[in-house]
Motif scaffolding. Sequence first.
Motif, PDB file in Angstrom:
ATOM      1  N   ARG A 155      33.884  23.374  49.561  1.00 61.76           N
ATOM      2  CA  ARG A 155      34.712  22.450  49.156  1.00 61.76           C
ATOM      3  C   ARG A 155      35.684  22.904  48.035  1.00 61.76           C
ATOM      4  O   ARG A 155      34.959  23.651  47.145  1.00 61.76           O
ATOM      5  CB  ARG A 155      34.101  21.161  48.535  1.00 61.76           C
ATOM      6  CG  ARG A 155      33.099  20.375  49.455  1.00 61.76           C
ATOM      7  CD  ARG A 155      32.608  19.456  48.799  1.00 61.76           C
ATOM      8  NE  ARG A 155      32.960  18.213  48.740  1.00 61.76           N
ATOM      9  CZ  ARG A 155      32.658  17.340  47.757  1.00 61.76           C
ATOM     10  NH1 ARG A 155      32.174  17.693  46.637  1.00 61.76           N
ATOM     11  NH2 ARG A 155      33.333  16.113  47.870  1.00 61.76           N
ATOM     12  N   ARG A 180      39.483  20.084  43.266  1.00 62.87           N
ATOM     13  CA  ARG A 180      40.477  19.032  43.510  1.00 62.87           C
ATOM     14  C   ARG A 180      41.606  19.083  42.516  1.00 62.87           C
ATOM     15  O   ARG A 180      41.469  19.113  41.480  1.00 62.87           O
ATOM     16  CB  ARG A 180      39.847  17.450  43.439  1.00 62.87           C
ATOM     17  CG  ARG A 180      38.749  17.428  44.152  1.00 62.87           C
ATOM     18  CD  ARG A 180      37.952  16.041  44.062  1.00 62.87           C
ATOM     19  NE  ARG A 180      36.673  16.230  44.688  1.00 62.87           N
ATOM     20  CZ  ARG A 180      35.610  15.201  44.649  1.00 62.87           C
ATOM     21  NH1 ARG A 180      35.801  14.284  43.696  1.00 62.87           N
ATOM     22  NH2 ARG A 180      34.509  15.205  45.163  1.00 62.87           N
ATOM     23  N   HIS A 223      32.146  18.904  39.553  1.00 59.38           N
ATOM     24  CA  HIS A 223      31.113  18.467  40.358  1.00 59.38           C
ATOM     25  C   HIS A 223      31.476  19.378  41.828  1.00 59.38           C
ATOM     26  O   HIS A 223      32.133  18.825  42.565  1.00 59.38           O
ATOM     27  CB  HIS A 223      31.044  16.926  40.698  1.00 59.38           C
ATOM     28  CG  HIS A 223      30.221  16.705  41.786  1.00 59.38           C
ATOM     29  ND1 HIS A 223      28.675  16.871  41.923  1.00 59.38           N
ATOM     30  CD2 HIS A 223      30.098  16.056  43.106  1.00 59.38           C
ATOM     31  CE1 HIS A 223      28.096  16.671  42.827  1.00 59.38           C
ATOM     32  NE2 HIS A 223      28.886  16.209  43.812  1.00 59.38           N
ATOM     33  N   PHE A 233      25.446   8.502  49.783  1.00 56.47           N
ATOM     34  CA  PHE A 233      25.740   9.848  49.555  1.00 56.47           C
ATOM     35  C   PHE A 233      27.179  10.241  49.331  1.00 56.47           C
ATOM     36  O   PHE A 233      27.738  10.871  48.628  1.00 56.47           O
ATOM     37  CB  PHE A 233      25.106  10.922  50.747  1.00 56.47           C
ATOM     38  CG  PHE A 233      25.471  12.385  50.559  1.00 56.47           C
ATOM     39  CD1 PHE A 233      25.324  13.078  49.850  1.00 56.47           C
ATOM     40  CD2 PHE A 233      26.300  12.578  51.901  1.00 56.47           C
ATOM     41  CE1 PHE A 233      25.933  14.589  50.013  1.00 56.47           C
ATOM     42  CE2 PHE A 233      26.804  14.017  52.133  1.00 56.47           C
ATOM     43  CZ  PHE A 233      26.555  14.931  51.267  1.00 56.47           C
ATOM     44  N   GLN A 234      28.147   9.503  50.624  1.00 57.03           N
ATOM     45  CA  GLN A 234      29.659   9.939  50.760  1.00 57.03           C
ATOM     46  C   GLN A 234      30.030   9.076  49.357  1.00 57.03           C
ATOM     47  O   GLN A 234      31.234   9.901  48.745  1.00 57.03           O
ATOM     48  CB  GLN A 234      29.962   9.424  51.901  1.00 57.03           C
ATOM     49  CG  GLN A 234      29.651  10.385  53.158  1.00 57.03           C
ATOM     50  CD  GLN A 234      30.055   9.538  54.501  1.00 57.03           C
ATOM     51  OE1 GLN A 234      30.331   8.487  54.649  1.00 57.03           O
ATOM     52  NE2 GLN A 234      29.899  10.554  55.456  1.00 57.03           N
ATOM     53  N   LEU A 278      28.965   8.735  46.262  1.00 51.44           N
ATOM     54  CA  LEU A 278      28.558   9.760  45.117  1.00 51.44           C
ATOM     55  C   LEU A 278      29.690  10.842  45.281  1.00 51.44           C
ATOM     56  O   LEU A 278      30.092  11.485  44.208  1.00 51.44           O
ATOM     57  CB  LEU A 278      27.246  10.285  45.230  1.00 51.44           C
ATOM     58  CG  LEU A 278      26.155   9.048  44.902  1.00 51.44           C
ATOM     59  CD1 LEU A 278      24.784   9.325  44.984  1.00 51.44           C
ATOM     60  CD2 LEU A 278      26.408   8.633  43.316  1.00 51.44           C
ATOM     61  N   MET A 279      29.771  11.549  46.494  1.00 51.94           N
ATOM     62  CA  MET A 279      30.365  12.678  46.642  1.00 51.94           C
ATOM     63  C   MET A 279      31.806  12.664  46.347  1.00 51.94           C
ATOM     64  O   MET A 279      32.711  13.570  46.061  1.00 51.94           O
ATOM     65  CB  MET A 279      30.321  13.482  47.811  1.00 51.94           C
ATOM     66  CG  MET A 279      28.709  14.030  48.280  1.00 51.94           C
ATOM     67  SD  MET A 279      28.313  15.344  46.984  1.00 51.94           S
ATOM     68  CE  MET A 279      28.943  16.734  48.079  1.00 51.94           C
ATOM     69  N   GLU A 280      32.264  11.356  46.622  1.00 53.12           N
ATOM     70  CA  GLU A 280      33.785  11.088  46.199  1.00 53.12           C
ATOM     71  C   GLU A 280      34.037  10.944  44.758  1.00 53.12           C
ATOM     72  O   GLU A 280      35.230  11.068  44.280  1.00 53.12           O
ATOM     73  CB  GLU A 280      34.273   9.868  47.133  1.00 53.12           C
ATOM     74  CG  GLU A 280      34.404  10.064  48.766  1.00 53.12           C
ATOM     75  CD  GLU A 280      35.457  11.401  49.066  1.00 53.12           C
ATOM     76  OE1 GLU A 280      36.440  11.032  48.288  1.00 53.12           O
ATOM     77  OE2 GLU A 280      35.160  11.926  49.686  1.00 53.12           O
ATOM     78  N   LEU A 281      33.200  10.810  43.955  1.00 52.01           N
ATOM     79  CA  LEU A 281      33.277  10.318  42.761  1.00 52.01           C
ATOM     80  C   LEU A 281      33.556  11.726  41.727  1.00 52.01           C
ATOM     81  O   LEU A 281      32.695  12.617  41.907  1.00 52.01           O
ATOM     82  CB  LEU A 281      32.382   9.628  42.042  1.00 52.01           C
ATOM     83  CG  LEU A 281      32.047   8.162  42.571  1.00 52.01           C
ATOM     84  CD1 LEU A 281      30.674   7.698  42.198  1.00 52.01           C
ATOM     85  CD2 LEU A 281      33.135   7.286  42.435  1.00 52.01           C
ATOM     86  N   GLU A 282      34.500  11.482  40.871  1.00 51.25           N
ATOM     87  CA  GLU A 282      34.669  12.730  39.873  1.00 51.25           C
ATOM     88  C   GLU A 282      33.387  12.856  39.128  1.00 51.25           C
ATOM     89  O   GLU A 282      33.040  14.052  39.056  1.00 51.25           O
ATOM     90  CB  GLU A 282      35.830  12.294  38.858  1.00 51.25           C
ATOM     91  CG  GLU A 282      36.189  13.521  38.031  1.00 51.25           C
ATOM     92  CD  GLU A 282      37.102  14.578  38.674  1.00 51.25           C
ATOM     93  OE1 GLU A 282      36.955  15.667  38.452  1.00 51.25           O
ATOM     94  OE2 GLU A 282      37.624  14.179  39.842  1.00 51.25           O
ATOM     95  N   PRO A 288      29.880  11.481  39.376  1.00 50.55           N
ATOM     96  CA  PRO A 288      28.890  10.671  40.036  1.00 50.55           C
ATOM     97  C   PRO A 288      27.762   9.978  39.306  1.00 50.55           C
ATOM     98  O   PRO A 288      27.087  10.955  38.370  1.00 50.55           O
ATOM     99  CB  PRO A 288      28.272  11.654  41.372  1.00 50.55           C
ATOM    100  CG  PRO A 288      28.525  13.003  40.889  1.00 50.55           C
ATOM    101  CD  PRO A 288      29.917  12.927  39.935  1.00 50.55           C
ATOM    102  N   CYS A 306      23.618  15.914  46.093  1.00 50.67           N
ATOM    103  CA  CYS A 306      24.589  15.877  45.384  1.00 50.67           C
ATOM    104  C   CYS A 306      24.388  16.659  44.115  1.00 50.67           C
ATOM    105  O   CYS A 306      25.620  16.782  43.312  1.00 50.67           O
ATOM    106  CB  CYS A 306      24.877  14.247  44.840  1.00 50.67           C
ATOM    107  SG  CYS A 306      25.152  13.210  46.177  1.00 50.67           S
TER     108      CYS A 306
END
Lengths: 343, 343
Positions: free
Chosen positions: A239, A242, A306, B139-140, B142-146, B148, B180
């Motif tokens: 990844r 961002r 993260h 899980f997804q 959490l992974m999208e959060l700056e 988590p 995560c």
Amino acid sequence: MAAWGERLAGVRGVLLDISGVLYDGGEGGGAAIAGSVEAVARLKRSRLKVRFCTNESQKSRADLVGLLRRLGFDVSEGEVTAPAPAACLILKQRGLRPHLLVHDGVRSEFDQIDTSNPNCVVIADAGEGFSYQNMNKAFQVLMELENPVLFSLGKGRYYKETSGLMLDVGPYMKALEYACGIEAEVVGKPSPEFFKSALQEMGVEAHEAIMIGDDIVGDVGGAQRYGMRALQVRTGKFRVPRPHRPGPPPAACSVYSTRRQQLERHFLSGPEGCRNVNIFCNSPEGLHRWGAETSGPECLVAYSGHSSPLLTIEPTPGFWLRQGSRAPRNWSQELQLMGPQIP
Amino acid sequence: MAAWGERLAGVRGVLLDISGVLYDGGEGGGAAIAGSVEAVARLKRSRLKVRFCTNESQKSRADLVGLLRRLGFDVSEGEVTAPAPAACLILKQRGLRPHLLVHDGVRSEFDQIDTSNPNCVVIADAGEGFSYQNMNKAFQVLMELENPVLFSLGKGRYYKETSGLMLDVGPYMKALEYACGIEAEVVGKPSPEFFKSALQEMGVEAHEAIMIGDDIVGDVGGAQRYGMRALQVRTGKFRVPRPHRPGPPPAACSVYSTRRQQLERHFLSGPEGCRNVNIFCNSPEGLHRWGAETSGPECLVAYSGHSSPLLTIEPTPGFWLRQGSRAPRNWSQELQLMGPQIP
């Protein structure tokens, strides 16, 4: 940065990870990653030995090779090292009868294994098979055993499908470890035995081989600890940082010493500094935060926030740093960089 | 062994765990544990204050109290400290909007919480709700959060239903933590904030209270670290040593010092010694093997083999040891021992 000639001196064999490196799985089987079919063909035309070293545990080797061939890859079953056949060998050697928590697609690999009256548990990437009921059954089998033995085919955190990130077997391994108070035996990358068998099948020594993968722990860390060289591609689960992350952009990097304070100082202060840098150490137990007790050359990843590596550092004197925005974005670009060095 | 009078001196309040102490869940709601209805009634007739302190996160407090009353217990909703209401308070205080991975039975506790555009994840004992799809969704998110944020309502490993042992929320918390690379915030036992609010609601100081539960980590360890006394019952998830275990039977125990070598020597050698003893230390991170670095009074459990406590040791000078075959088997027997001391 060390020249590619130096970095690849003496390399005779290439181990290629499959998922996230050659293709991304998903609807209809998935899609080849741009440039990868040609890159494999080019490697095979070179004087390098090539082998495929995967933690794929949802499909049998036959099904996996069938899929890859449909996507255009030149690959045969005998060229693939995969965890399910390796697990079968261990089960036979130790006289173990597994309770299987695996995907139906890989069950045929265990056809010759006695699964009656189980005295161990084998888990693999079961996907939808990781229901509460199935997990609870595996848990109950383990709790009934005098000496509970759990095998996990790989310990990846997640992988990427065309539809998004998906939980891999690792989190479910951790769940059973915690529930039962035990430690699983990992079959697959980053286990040294797994790399050993892949290299033996290729007829190449560790110091003559390079592993190419998208997983910093399973592929890069595991291979390096076994004495191989390793290269992380920026496809698959990799990844990139961002762009909307707060704070100034990361500083441009060149070559650094291994010293933690120096790295921290570089990233945390000065006009080019960025915030929230954690420095992780790739240890046998996986990535963990680099503490004062850590020393010596290691494969490192610095994260800003993260899970988004800003750079990776390889364990050579005069570490090699790759800075996010300047590094090549996929492994066929990596191979183009390597190109002149391929014998 | 210290006399009960000494051990209970100054106790003004009793915190009771519910599942595995008052009743075992299962088909038709479950069944009261022998003697527990009478024991609660007796405690309530005494001068002791009584409160129920549970990590139950499958049911709303209203449903839980309804079930307990049907089983014959004298209990009201206002007497119960439970993690879901505690989590709602935290979410409101911190302006967080959760993605909920919880059992339908507890969802009503979150009726007043904004769950749109989630910026954190709350997991509870979701039972069958812990499907691969639901876990992957959490899980997804959490992974999208700056940054988590994961809340776990308790972190129990498993609990006992009438049909057998069942995975609790803890293993699934560990799975998401690993996937995560984060650490969850636990709401419920053994979190100090949770005991604090239970004691405040009872109007009793920590040193005046005793926690009675079946979980050595959540109940006993958590309460002791908060300065309370604690008592482990031998019902619920408590597991007695198995008679078929190889090696001589464990030695009879009385009072020991805290010294690890001394404990090891006692259990591992001599005509009364037994094999395969691991000594575990009940630390804030949960049970772990007692290493040379551990010191000071702790709550300890020695296991012979796997997960079957031979004894528990309480953190007082002159530890109190309870040896498997001689200890009382359920908590109403414990209360009978305590009986003369109840004011």
